[in-house]
Scaffold this active site. Sequence first.
Site, PDB file in Angstrom:
ATOM      1  N   HIS A 162       0.818  -1.223   0.000  1.00 27.42           N
ATOM      2  CA  HIS A 162       0.000   0.000   0.000  1.00 27.42           C
ATOM      3  C   HIS A 162       0.847   1.266   0.000  1.00 27.42           C
ATOM      4  O   HIS A 162       0.357   2.328  -0.343  1.00 27.42           O
ATOM      5  CB  HIS A 162      -1.068  -0.015   1.107  1.00 27.42           C
ATOM      6  CG  HIS A 162      -0.609   0.336   2.492  1.00 27.42           C
ATOM      7  ND1 HIS A 162      -0.272  -0.597   3.442  1.00 27.42           N
ATOM      8  CD2 HIS A 162      -0.439   1.536   3.097  1.00 27.42           C
ATOM      9  CE1 HIS A 162       0.056   0.003   4.571  1.00 27.42           C
ATOM     10  NE2 HIS A 162      -0.022   1.300   4.389  1.00 27.42           N
ATOM     11  N   ASP A 191       1.156  -7.671   2.414  1.00 24.84           N
ATOM     12  CA  ASP A 191       1.280  -6.250   2.080  1.00 24.84           C
ATOM     13  C   ASP A 191       2.749  -5.815   1.904  1.00 24.84           C
ATOM     14  O   ASP A 191       3.301  -5.115   2.735  1.00 24.84           O
ATOM     15  CB  ASP A 191       0.594  -5.447   3.190  1.00 24.84           C
ATOM     16  CG  ASP A 191       0.342  -4.004   2.793  1.00 24.84           C
ATOM     17  OD1 ASP A 191       0.915  -3.544   1.786  1.00 24.84           O
ATOM     18  OD2 ASP A 191      -0.423  -3.327   3.503  1.00 24.84           O
ATOM     19  N   SER A 221       3.929   2.273   8.538  1.00 28.78           N
ATOM     20  CA  SER A 221       3.755   1.254   7.510  1.00 28.78           C
ATOM     21  C   SER A 221       5.050   1.066   6.756  1.00 28.78           C
ATOM     22  O   SER A 221       5.677   2.036   6.338  1.00 28.78           O
ATOM     23  CB  SER A 221       2.661   1.666   6.543  1.00 28.78           C
ATOM     24  OG  SER A 221       1.440   1.235   7.042  1.00 28.78           O
TER      25      SER A 221
HETATM   26  N1  ARG Z   1      -4.812   0.507   7.773  1.00 28.47           N
HETATM   27  C1  ARG Z   1      -3.488   0.555   7.226  1.00 28.47           C
HETATM   28  C2  ARG Z   1      -2.901   1.976   7.348  1.00 28.47           C
HETATM   29  O1  ARG Z   1      -3.495   2.863   7.840  1.00 28.47           O
HETATM   30  C3  ARG Z   1      -3.386  -0.030   5.876  1.00 28.47           C
HETATM   31  C4  ARG Z   1      -4.073   0.756   4.807  1.00 28.47           C
HETATM   32  C5  ARG Z   1      -4.109   0.086   3.478  1.00 28.47           C
HETATM   33  N2  ARG Z   1      -5.248   0.609   2.780  1.00 28.47           N
HETATM   34  C6  ARG Z   1      -6.464   0.026   2.740  1.00 28.47           C
HETATM   35  N3  ARG Z   1      -7.497   0.789   2.472  1.00 28.47           N
HETATM   36  N4  ARG Z   1      -6.633  -1.255   2.906  1.00 28.47           N
HETATM   37  O2  ARG Z   1      -2.613   2.748   6.511  1.00 28.47           O
HETATM   38  N1  ASP Z   2      -1.411   1.437   8.030  1.00 30.35           N
HETATM   39  C1  ASP Z   2      -0.689   2.512   8.674  1.00 30.35           C
HETATM   40  C2  ASP Z   2       0.315   3.167   7.715  1.00 30.35           C
HETATM   41  O1  ASP Z   2       0.075   3.204   6.530  1.00 30.35           O
HETATM   42  C3  ASP Z   2      -0.033   2.027   9.921  1.00 30.35           C
HETATM   43  C4  ASP Z   2      -0.926   2.211  11.109  1.00 30.35           C
HETATM   44  O2  ASP Z   2      -1.686   3.198  11.165  1.00 30.35           O
HETATM   45  O3  ASP Z   2      -0.820   1.400  12.022  1.00 30.35           O
HETATM   46  O4  ASP Z   2       1.257   3.800   8.130  1.00 30.35           O
END
Ligand code: ARG
Ligand code: ASP
Length: 702
Positions: free
Chosen positions: A83, A220, A637
């Site tokens: 991502h 990922d 991330s």
């Molecule tokens: N939740 C994770 C972070 O904040 C992964 C995001 C990946 N994007 C998604 N929409 N699945 O960024």
């Molecule tokens: N998914 C998040 C990122 O893209 C990481 C998190 O918020 O834990 O940095």
Amino acid sequence: MKRLLSFITILTISASLLADEGMWLPALISQRIGDMQSKGFKLTAEDIYSINQASLKDAVVLFNRGCTGELISDKGLLLTNHHCGYSQIQKHSSVEHDYLKDGFWAMTMEDELPNENLVVDFLERMEDVTDKVLDGYTEGMTELQRDSVVKANSKELIAEATKEGKGLRAQVEALYYGNQYFIFVFRTFSDVRLVGAPPSSIGKFGGDTDNWMWPRHTGDFSLFRIYADKENNPAPYSEDNVPYKPKKYFKVSAKGVKEGDFTFVYGFPGSTREYITSDAVHYNAEISNPHKIKLRTHRLDAQRKYMSKDQAVRIMYSAKNASVSNAWKKWQGEMKGIRKMNTVEVKKEYEKRFREWAKGTEYEGVLDQLAGLYAQLEPYSFANDYYRESVLVVELPAFARRIQRMVEKGEDPSAAIAAFYKDYYLPIDKECFISLVKEFDANVPASFKPEYFTNTLAQYPTVEAWADDMYTKSAFISEKDLSAAIAIVGAAQGDLAKAMDDDPAIKFYKALVDFYNGSIYPQYTSINKEITLLYRDYMRGQMEFDKEKAFYPDANLTLRVAYGKIAGYSPSDAVYFTPSSSIEGIMQKDNPEIFDYNIPQELRDIYARKDYGEWVNENGTIPVCFIATNHTSGGNSGSPVIDGDGNLIGLNFDRVWEGTMSDVVFDPDVCRNISLDVRFVLFTIDKLAKNHRLLEEMEIIR
Ligand code: ARG
Ligand code: ASP
């Protein structure tokens, strides 16, 4: 100066802290190293951060100024999340080569793909420059005067720090709301090429349904390579560039992880607010979040409705949908977590004790002042949320105004126009306009709406009628007509820009953005500025009040160390989640009918043959993800997850649903970061990509 000295004493004497909470500055990690070692870390503070020798920090980069990445070979090979590399992968994709869908694997270095505007930053050094930044500041100065002292000194420090060496940049950052200042000096590399990415059905497996959740089975990751000039220095893209030889890279451990193992995460968390008052938490959790969630639900509903009907629309809106959905989902978890932790009440109780203690000190009254300012801020925050989450995000008006600005400036808008229509579907946008305008009208007080809005709305029987009108009359609804209009007027750009003034989409956007820029944003930021200033006192006060506690500065996209252990958790009564997931779970979720769960056929075949090679674990399966107690945030991330010997065991990418409030309050019982097990990365490169040259350049500990 006296204040400052006592502040620094506090920083060094405080030692104890709740288990695993905290994101620490690497340069000060010697203050934590005893605790880390007692929990299983076997190296020294100098191994984590040193300016005299290569250390682990030299293998960590800020990726694309918003994620983290790490070096995993002596040839500049870089590992980050799928991502995080998503937009690069997308940009190289076309109907003929859909790398998002099918994945991409450069089988030789010549096949690696350059990326415009992608940079990585290595941290050269960080240093406490509080005294230098405040040199010339005296107690009686106004805040304005103080600010100019800080700015002037910072400018000099930055110039000094970047004067020798290629690709250097520096920034001075306030920590603890300006009680301390650090300079961060980076070396920026801008020739960063795409090396590999699994198909989205692995790299984004589970999509937004599984996002922010455990158990998780998302692979990922993506791979890039940093290139440098012949002297190993940063250089813009050139065919003559060669793979960068890093000072340090991670060895990759294929030995596996188990519950209880020590881990630490080394990366760039973006933003946390651990020391704010009960009023601020209450506003965020009980007012701001619910409204923002409601507004985004409208957008997501409109997107989903059409995405599920039409494959082409699904592709168009996949990135937009992911970004709207990500925060939408996080806010919901955050609200729940804050309620469960009873954070508002707990903070109120704390503030009561603080007030008692503060009587007769310089901190007396600071909480009342903060409360007063928050009361002033609230209506502006509320309006700010509404503008930014409703009327200003409707696609057509924002796009129309952007094109007009380009025309005004004499720029050629054709690329921007093509890019917009490639991913634009009018029925979605029109539905968003209708529901967002209705919400804006119903919730934003009259004094926060421009006259244009109220008057125009009054001219139509319904918002739907307004939408019908705008979405037929605007010149921006059709790429063909718009391009034709621009081509006809050609050189007479000034006339064109003027003619656009009458376009209903532009009128709408201009009226709203002008009102926002004139009557909301300035007040919103100036009150916020005053609040931040008061937090400088309140923060210092909290540190004096609570001398036993080890404080860490809120995240601000500077390099941090978070440490903890691999651990499961209980999300609710009678349920316990174990900390590792495996390919068995991928197969259980596999469903050719559901886009986000439809894995590649090769993976099914590999699973059927149990063709796991050397990556199989003690249970005869392939590990996928694991969770641990490291305190992480957005920006972490892609961060390396490291074992007690300093070797790479995983790649951080998310947090669990029940722990998403950790940016505000950390609960050691349920706050868990989610990482991809590095063995899944190795397995995918080996068995799916069959890209053995990459495995050969890594140093794998078996
Ligand atoms: N939740 C994770 C972070 O904040 C992964 C995001 C990946 N994007 C998604 N929409 N699945 O960024
Ligand atoms: N998914 C998040 C990122 O893209 C990481 C998190 O918020 O834990 O940095």
